[in-house]
Design an enzyme around this catalytic site. Structure first.
Site, PDB file in Angstrom:
ATOM      1  N   ARG A   1     -25.227  -2.736   7.237  1.00  0.00           N
ATOM      2  CA  ARG A   1     -24.816  -4.121   6.977  1.00  0.00           C
ATOM      3  C   ARG A   1     -25.192  -5.059   8.129  1.00  0.00           C
ATOM      4  O   ARG A   1     -25.135  -6.277   7.978  1.00  0.00           O
ATOM      5  CB  ARG A   1     -23.311  -4.162   6.722  1.00  0.00           C
TER       6      ARG A   1
ATOM      7  N   GLU B   1     -19.402  -5.898  10.320  1.00  0.00           N
ATOM      8  CA  GLU B   1     -20.375  -5.111  11.076  1.00  0.00           C
ATOM      9  C   GLU B   1     -21.437  -5.961  11.758  1.00  0.00           C
ATOM     10  O   GLU B   1     -21.861  -5.647  12.874  1.00  0.00           O
ATOM     11  CB  GLU B   1     -21.032  -4.077  10.145  1.00  0.00           C
TER      12      GLU B   1
ATOM     13  N   LYS C   1       0.842  -1.180   0.000  1.00  0.00           N
ATOM     14  CA  LYS C   1       0.000   0.000   0.000  1.00  0.00           C
ATOM     15  C   LYS C   1       0.888   1.246   0.000  1.00  0.00           C
ATOM     16  O   LYS C   1       1.799   1.368   0.818  1.00  0.00           O
ATOM     17  CB  LYS C   1      -0.913  -0.014   1.226  1.00  0.00           C
TER      18      LYS C   1
END
Length: 635
Positions: A400, A372, A284
């Site tokens: 969610r 979640e 990243k």
């Protein structure tokens, strides 16, 4: 200056490029993204990490007919640049410009508007089954690219379980950069780290398969023996067989920044007859040293100036305190006062600014990853055990966990506090991230108290109230500066609104952080000779019917204001209460989010377009008052 990128009008133009030219193109893509960050905030480190992978995918597959799904979608900037959108790339995340996520309205190369994590494999399996039913003769390849941070999501396990059973050709590219937005967490993360330590496996795996496949079989017992031998070899090299046991052929790990190696392995997995997972290792922030050193800060950084290749200076965006900071500080204060208070987040430590909470209370801070549903179920278990959990989560992501809100929290009437950040419109992230449905999705649940602070003073008081309340409480607040409305502060009491000012010509009833705009609108109207009062509703449920119904009975005009959908929201609750009391509602005007998705733009631009800024609220009040006067004149 770009030499190659501006010649790429579609992925077909990549086919004529040499490996050296593809590597030069990768550098141009990264430079273009660095230039973008000089003008505005955007997703950055994740895009830097997938440049070579994007080029390899588009040179091996023909996604004008094959299928490509990007999970979460914030890493599609390189993909957009090489699919005919480079000339508009400078408009990304601006009003009327390109979206920062995949968008089918922009290009046929974008199949889904993906902004939530974990769903790519499910949609990819659906695409594969659908193509096999509708156009079997075309033999389209389907590829899902999913990050390691999203991989623990429950829907991923459901999709892989189904795909492994179907045994249809499907390619899952696991983009493993050892990060979510912050450091990833959980057992899956540790498992992937072990796979990273087994490079030998990727180098000889095919040779093992080829060798074993050439050994002559003598009856079923020999076949079983060879199967056991194959599994033993793989298990010994990997320390686990998670993906293969689910029915996926595992290949990797592969260097995600080596275009030639990526092309080789993508061509290989393209030939496999069943589902395959290609484990790709990326970095990243690749190619930009500050982002490589600190990928968390550079996930979606503020605009910056490049001083040299190794240093940056961020442009100031002001020093205003945000609602997120106010919420974080309130959480810290409550955790210091009460040892039973804990906080749960779903991979959003940085977004919710919870680093000080994590550092001061490591045993009472829980990051469950992008899971979640588990976060809410976990909170229910904690509450049942006598703990006071705070679930600190974005409004759009809490959707969610809708079933857990119902089954594990509301139905059980457990004292879980939901702190819903990013409620309302969120600016450049656009329709996938707006938190505009929370009033409507919480209101139907029995036992749940639903609140919205009008300003910065309300929020800490609401959290203290919520932690003392014997039942579930939801508090929502925006991604915005936390202003304070000057007035003698009224303590937060269950189901009680706060009257900010009285008015003889009408009343604005505000639910949420648009309260300062409503007060400013009333002041503007006063300068025009119109006397409008303002009520800070504070509660959506239970509604303060005494205060609000009194305003409806006494005021010539009532305007409700909310930063949520009108259907089922606060204004609907007011109309329902008035109807139940048999009151006339013809003089009530509702302001909020209409029945459409709000496109990406600056937050101020979105509020103005929706008529939810000071000018829009004042205009609605003025027009309502004029209509009232006109009707009275006619009568």
């Amino acid at each position: 200056m770009v030499k190659i990128l501006n010649r790429i009008k579609s992925p077909r133009d990549l086919q004529s490029l040499s490996l050296e030219e593809l590597q030069e193109l990768a550098g141009e893509i990264r430079e273009t993204m660095c230039q973008l960050l000089g003008t505005r905030s955007a997703h950055f480190a994740s895009n830097l990490g997938v440049v070579e992978l994007t080029l390899a995918l588009h040179t091996v597959f023909d996604f004008s007919r094959d299928r490509l799904i990007w999970d979460t979608g914030h890493q599609v900037y390189p993909h957009k640049m090489i699919t005919g959108r480079f000339d508009r790339f400078h408009t990304i995340r601006t009003k009327g410009g390109l979206m920062g996520y995949p968008n089918p309205a922009e290009s046929p190369y974008d199949l889904f508007m993906t902004g939530h994590a974990g769903c790519s494999i499910s949609t990819a399996v659906g695409l594969k089954c659908g193509d096999d039913l509708v156009r079997p003769e075309e033999h389209r390849h389907v590829v899902a690219v999913i990050g390691d941070g999203a991989f623990p999501s429950g829907i991923v396990s459901e999709a892989m379980n189904h795909a492994g059973w179907l045994k249809k050709p499907l390619i899952v590219v696991l983009n493993d950069n050892r990060m979510s937005i912050c450091q990833r967490v959980g057992g899956i993360a540790e498992y992937l780290d072990r796979l990273r330590m087994a490079p030998l496996y990727s180098g000889i795996k095919n040779e093992i398969y080829n060798l074993l496949s050439r050994v002559p079989l003598v009856g079923t017992s020999m076949e079983r023996l060879l199967d056991q031998l194959r599994d033993a070899i793989k298990a010994g090299m990997l320390g686990g067989m998670l993906f293969e046991e689910l029915g996926f052929r595992y290949i990797g790990p592969v260097d995600g920044h080596n275009i030639a190696q990526l092309q080789k392995y993508l061509r290989m997995v393209k030939q496999f007859p069943g589902p395959v997972l290609l484990h790709v290792l990326t970095e990243k922030g690749r190619g930009f040293p500050p982002a490589e050193r600190d990928p968390r800060t550079f996930h979606a950084p503020a605009p910056f100036h490049r001083i040299n290749g190794t240093e940056v200076a961020f442009k100031s965006n002001g020093s205003s305190v945000t609602f997120t900071e106010v919420a974080r500080n309130a959480i810290l204060e409550q955790m210091r006062k009460n040892k039973r208070v804990v906080v749960i987040t779903a991979a959003m430590c940085q977004g919710n600014m919870l680093e000080p909470v994590r550092d001061e209370f490591p045993d009472r801070y829980f990051d469950v990853g992008i899971c979640e549903s588990h976060a809410v179920g976990f909170a229910a278990g904690l509450a049942k055990a006598g703990v006071r959990p705070i679930v600190d989560i974005y409004s759009t992501f809490l959707q969610r966990a809708y079933d857990q809100l119902f089954q594990e929290v509301s139905l059980q009437n457990l004292p879980v506090v939901f702190m819903m950040d990013r409620a309302g419109v969120v600016g450049a992230d656009g329709p996938t991230h707006h938190g505009v449905f929370d009033f409507a999705y919480f209101r139907p649940f029995p036992n749940v108290t639903v609140m919205a602070p009008g300003d910065a003073a309300d929020l800490p008081a609401m959290l203290e109230f919520a932690l003392a309340h014997d039942g579930p409480v939801a508090i929502r607040y925006p991604k915005a500066k936390a202003e304070k409305v000057p007035r003698p502060f009224t303590p937060v009491t269950l189901g009680k609104a706060e009257r900010i000012r009285a008015g003889s010509d009408g009343t604005i009833i505000c639910c949420g952080a648009l309260l300062p705009a409503c007060v400013a609108a009333a002041e503007q109207l006063a300068q025009e000779g119109l006397d409008f009062g303002v009520i800070n509703a504070r509660f959506v449920k239970p509604l303060d019917t005494e205060t609000i119904l009194s305003a409806i009975e006494e005021s010539p005009v009532v305007v409700t204001v909310e930063e949520g959908v009108l259907q089922g929201g606060f204004g609907s609750a007011v109309l329902e209460a008035a109807n139940d009391a048999s009151l006339n509602t013809s003089h009530i005007k509702r302001l909020g989010i209409p029945d459409r998705f709000v496109e990406h733009a600056e937050r101020g631009e979105q509020l103005a377009d929706l008529g939810l800024d000071v000018q829009g609220i004042a205009r609605a009040c003025r027009q309502a008052a004029e209509r009232r006067c006109h009707r009275r004149a006619l009568s």
